[in-house]
Design a protein around this motif. Structure first.
Motif, PDB file in Angstrom:
ATOM      1  N   VAL A 109      57.646  65.801  69.777  1.00 28.27           N
ATOM      2  CA  VAL A 109      56.748  65.076  70.685  1.00 28.27           C
ATOM      3  C   VAL A 109      55.355  65.686  70.665  1.00 28.27           C
ATOM      4  N   LEU A 110      55.278  67.024  70.702  1.00 26.62           N
ATOM      5  CA  LEU A 110      53.962  67.662  70.654  1.00 26.62           C
ATOM      6  C   LEU A 110      53.246  67.380  69.340  1.00 26.62           C
ATOM      7  N   GLY A 111      54.011  67.343  68.228  1.00 24.60           N
ATOM      8  CA  GLY A 111      53.390  66.994  66.954  1.00 24.60           C
ATOM      9  C   GLY A 111      52.852  65.581  66.935  1.00 24.60           C
ATOM     10  N   MET A 112      53.619  64.643  67.497  1.00 23.07           N
ATOM     11  CA  MET A 112      53.138  63.261  67.555  1.00 23.07           C
ATOM     12  C   MET A 112      51.902  63.149  68.445  1.00 23.07           C
ATOM     13  N   VAL A 113      51.894  63.881  69.561  1.00 13.00           N
ATOM     14  CA  VAL A 113      50.712  63.861  70.435  1.00 13.00           C
ATOM     15  C   VAL A 113      49.512  64.472  69.734  1.00 13.00           C
ATOM     16  N   TRP A 114      49.741  65.556  68.972  1.00 19.84           N
ATOM     17  CA  TRP A 114      48.640  66.193  68.238  1.00 19.84           C
ATOM     18  C   TRP A 114      48.067  65.251  67.187  1.00 19.84           C
ATOM     19  N   VAL A 115      48.936  64.552  66.469  1.00 16.95           N
ATOM     20  CA  VAL A 115      48.470  63.610  65.451  1.00 16.95           C
ATOM     21  C   VAL A 115      47.723  62.445  66.102  1.00 16.95           C
ATOM     22  N   ALA A 116      48.267  61.927  67.221  1.00 19.55           N
ATOM     23  CA  ALA A 116      47.585  60.833  67.914  1.00 19.55           C
ATOM     24  C   ALA A 116      46.230  61.270  68.443  1.00 19.55           C
ATOM     25  N   SER A 117      46.154  62.518  68.957  1.00 15.34           N
ATOM     26  CA  SER A 117      44.867  63.026  69.440  1.00 15.34           C
ATOM     27  C   SER A 117      43.878  63.217  68.300  1.00 15.34           C
ATOM     28  N   ALA A 118      44.378  63.636  67.136  1.00 14.74           N
ATOM     29  CA  ALA A 118      43.484  63.793  65.984  1.00 14.74           C
ATOM     30  C   ALA A 118      42.984  62.457  65.474  1.00 14.74           C
ATOM     31  N   ILE A 119      43.821  61.425  65.563  1.00  8.30           N
ATOM     32  CA  ILE A 119      43.395  60.099  65.102  1.00  8.30           C
ATOM     33  C   ILE A 119      42.390  59.481  66.072  1.00  8.30           C
ATOM     34  N   VAL A 120      42.677  59.611  67.394  1.00 11.82           N
ATOM     35  CA  VAL A 120      41.809  58.967  68.387  1.00 11.82           C
ATOM     36  C   VAL A 120      40.478  59.693  68.506  1.00 11.82           C
ATOM     37  N   GLY A 121      40.541  61.005  68.743  1.00 10.19           N
ATOM     38  CA  GLY A 121      39.301  61.767  68.906  1.00 10.19           C
ATOM     39  C   GLY A 121      39.446  63.141  68.299  1.00 10.19           C
ATOM     40  N   ASN A 122      38.913  63.332  67.118  1.00  4.07           N
ATOM     41  CA  ASN A 122      39.057  64.596  66.392  1.00  4.07           C
ATOM     42  C   ASN A 122      37.879  65.514  66.736  1.00  4.07           C
ATOM     43  N   ASP A 123      37.901  66.071  67.953  1.00  2.00           N
ATOM     44  CA  ASP A 123      36.858  66.993  68.360  1.00  2.00           C
ATOM     45  C   ASP A 123      37.497  68.179  69.084  1.00  2.00           C
ATOM     46  N   ALA A 124      36.687  69.157  69.401  1.00  2.00           N
ATOM     47  CA  ALA A 124      37.200  70.382  70.027  1.00  2.00           C
ATOM     48  C   ALA A 124      37.668  70.138  71.458  1.00  2.00           C
ATOM     49  N   ALA A 125      37.026  69.194  72.173  1.00  2.00           N
ATOM     50  CA  ALA A 125      37.408  68.935  73.565  1.00  2.00           C
ATOM     51  C   ALA A 125      38.799  68.338  73.662  1.00  2.00           C
ATOM     52  N   SER A 126      39.105  67.403  72.747  1.00  2.00           N
ATOM     53  CA  SER A 126      40.430  66.790  72.773  1.00  2.00           C
ATOM     54  C   SER A 126      41.514  67.785  72.390  1.00  2.00           C
ATOM     55  N   ARG A 127      41.219  68.678  71.430  1.00  2.00           N
ATOM     56  CA  ARG A 127      42.205  69.694  71.063  1.00  2.00           C
ATOM     57  C   ARG A 127      42.377  70.720  72.166  1.00  2.00           C
ATOM     58  N   GLN A 128      41.291  71.033  72.885  1.00  2.00           N
ATOM     59  CA  GLN A 128      41.399  71.988  73.974  1.00  2.00           C
ATOM     60  C   GLN A 128      42.190  71.424  75.134  1.00  2.00           C
ATOM     61  N   SER A 129      42.117  70.101  75.347  1.00  2.00           N
ATOM     62  CA  SER A 129      42.856  69.491  76.453  1.00  2.00           C
ATOM     63  C   SER A 129      44.358  69.523  76.224  1.00  2.00           C
ATOM     64  N   LEU A 130      44.775  69.670  74.953  1.00  2.00           N
ATOM     65  CA  LEU A 130      46.206  69.748  74.682  1.00  2.00           C
ATOM     66  C   LEU A 130      46.820  71.034  75.199  1.00  2.00           C
ATOM     67  N   TYR A 131      46.007  72.085  75.350  1.00  2.00           N
ATOM     68  CA  TYR A 131      46.526  73.349  75.853  1.00  2.00           C
ATOM     69  C   TYR A 131      46.707  73.328  77.365  1.00  2.00           C
ATOM     70  N   ASP A 132      46.045  72.417  78.041  1.00  2.00           N
ATOM     71  CA  ASP A 132      46.171  72.315  79.498  1.00  2.00           C
ATOM     72  C   ASP A 132      47.300  71.360  79.839  1.00  2.00           C
TER      73      ASP A 132
END
Length: 232
Positions: free
Chosen positions: A142-165
C-alpha cells in the motif's frame, strides 16, 4: 468511567455477535488450536464493533450530557459529565477507530486464514508470525502504491515530505474518507432496504377489503358456479 462505558459496550457487542455468528466447521471438531483462533478473532471483532458503536453513540452522549448539565448545574451526582470526559472519549474513539481499521480487522481476517509457514512448528504463534508477515507485506504494498501515485500526481519535495507525516496528516483524512464512504453507502442502501421491508410487510399482512364491491363478487361467484354446472 471510560472503562465502565467500554466494558458495557463490549459485553453488548459480544452478545450481538455470538447471536448472529454462524457456526463454522471447526467448532464442531474439538480442535484446541482452531478454537483458540476463533476466540481471538471473535474478541478482535467484538472490540472493533464496540469501538464503532461508541463512535456512533458519542455525539448523542455529548448532546445529552450537555443538556443534563445545563438542566442540573449544581447537582453533585452528575458532575462527572464534564467536558474533559467528553474530550477524552473523543480522543479514545479516534485512536481505537484508527487502530481497529488499520490493524485489528486485517489481523483478524488474515489470522483466521493463516495456517503457519511450511516447515515451521504448528501452533498459535506460527499463525501469528504468518499474519504479521502478511500484514507487513500488505503495508509495504500500500505504501508503495501511495508513493507511486504521489510521484505521478506531484513529483516534488513537499509531496514526498507529506508521506512521512502519516500519523498527523493521513490518518485523520483516512478516517474522514472512510466515514464519508460509509455515509454514502448508507444513503444508497437505505431506500432499497425500506422498499424491501415494505414489500415483505405487504406480503405478510392481509390487505383490508373495505373498498371491494360485494355485489360484484356475488355475481362473479354465481357465474362461476353456473359454468361449473354446465361442465358437469
Amino acid at each position: 468511567i471510560c472503562a465502565l462505558l467500554f466494558t458495557s459496550l463490549y459485553i453488548l457487542c459480544h452478545f450481538v455477535i455470538t447471536h448472529f455468528k454462524k457456526h463454522t466447521d471447526f467448532t464442531a471438531v474439538h480442535d484446541d488450536e482452531d478454537a483458540a483462533v476463533n476466540r481471538i478473532a471473535l474478541g478482535l471483532c467484538t472490540f472493533t464493533l464496540a469501538v464503532a458503536l461508541g463512535a456512533v453513540l458519542l455525539l448523542p452522549f455529548s448532546i445529552i450530557s450537555n443538556e443534563v448539565l445545563l438542566r442540573f448545574p449544581h447537582n453533585y451526582y452528575i458532575q462527572w459529565l464534564s467536558g474533559s470526559l467528553v474530550h477524552g472519549l473523543w480522543n479514545l474513539v479516534f485512536l481505537f477507530s484508527n487502530l481497529s481499521l488499520v490493524f485489528l480487522m486485517p489481523f483478524a481476517y488474515f489470522f483466521t486464514e493463516s495456517e503457519g509457514f511450511a516447515g515451521s512448528k504448528k501452533g498459535i504463534m506460527a499463525r501469528v508470525y504468518e499474519t504479521l508477515v502478511v500484514l507487513l507485506l500488505l503495508t509495504l504494498l500500500v505504501l508503495g502504491m501511495v508513493w507511486v501515485a504521489s510521484a505521478i500526481v506531484g513529483n516534488d519535495a513537499a509531496s514526498r515530505q507529506s508521506l512521512y507525516d502519516l500519523w498527523e496528516y493521513y490518518l485523520p483524512y483516512l478516517y474522514s474518507c472512510i466515514s464519508l464512504f460509509g455515509v454514502l453507502l448508507l444513503l444508497l442502501c437505505t431506500p432499497f432496504g425500506l422498499s424491501t421491508m415494505f414489500t415483505v410487510t405487504g406480503k405478510l399482512l392481509v390487505k383490508p377489503r373495505l373498498l371491494e364491491d360485494l355485489d360484484e363478487q356475488l355475481s362473479c361467484t354465481t357465474l362461476e358456479e353456473a359454468a361449473v354446472f354446465r361442465r358437469i
